[in-house]
Enzyme design. Sequence first.
Site, PDB file in Angstrom:
ATOM      1  N   LYS A  12       0.844  -1.203   0.000  1.00 10.72           N
ATOM      2  CA  LYS A  12       0.000   0.000   0.000  1.00 10.72           C
ATOM      3  C   LYS A  12       0.876   1.249   0.000  1.00 10.72           C
ATOM      4  CE  LYS A  12      -4.367  -1.357   2.205  1.00 10.72           C
ATOM      5  NZ  LYS A  12      -5.279  -1.073   3.354  1.00 10.72           N
ATOM      6  N   ASP A  69      -8.981   2.439   3.920  1.00 11.52           N
ATOM      7  CA  ASP A  69      -9.768   1.281   4.334  1.00 11.52           C
ATOM      8  C   ASP A  69     -10.432   0.749   3.086  1.00 11.52           C
ATOM      9  OD1 ASP A  69     -10.482  -0.343   6.685  1.00 11.52           O
ATOM     10  OD2 ASP A  69     -12.524   0.092   6.043  1.00 11.52           O
TER      11      ASP A  69
END
Length: 199
Positions: A12, A69
Site C-alpha cells: 500500500k 480502508d
Amino acid sequence: MKLVLASKNKKKLAEMNDILSHLGVEVCSEAEAGVDVEVEETGTTFEENSLLKARAVMEASGLPAIADDSGLCVDALNGAPGVYSARYGGPGLDDPGRVRLLLENMRGQMPRTCRFVSVITCCFPNGDVLSARGECEGTVAFTPMGEGGFGYDPVFVVEGGKTFAELTAEEKDAVSHRGAALRKLKAALRETLEGAKEC
C-alpha cells in the site's frame, strides 16, 4: 509535504507513493515516523474505519496522516466480506486462507459480480480532513490466478479477463479502486497545497 501511512502494508505504501510523489508528497511508514499504532476498526463503513486510522496516527505522530480502508464487496454474499475483508474468517487466516474461504462460500453462487472499494482519508494536525472514495467493478474468479498484488487480487477479475494479480503495477493503478481514490485525493491535496501557498 510528508504524510504518515496508517498501515504496516508495504505494498500500500508503494502504491500511494507512486501516485502522490508527483505532487511532491512523500508517504512514509509508521516506523519511519517513530510510531506504532494499533487501531481497533470499530466502524461499520469504509469511511468510518479510514477516519479512525488516519486520526489515530496523526495524533500519535503529530504529522499529517493518510489511511486507506478497503475491501471486496460480493453481491451474492450480500456485500461480504466488505469492511471485514482483512479479518474474513477470523484472525487465524492469512491472505491465501481468506481467498480459499471466499471461494468456498462462492461455490454454486451466481452472479459472481463484485467490487473493490477504497476510502482514503487524510487527517491534518490543524483539524482539516480530506477523504476520497474509489470503486472498481469485477467478478470473482473460480480459482486464483497471477502472482502479483495482495489480498483478494488473485481472484478479482476485471474487464479484459485478467485478475488484479495478473496486472502490472501500472495497469492495476490505472483501474483499481485505490488508484481511483488516490487520484481524487491527489486533486484535493493539490488544491490544499496551492491554497497554502497563496496564504
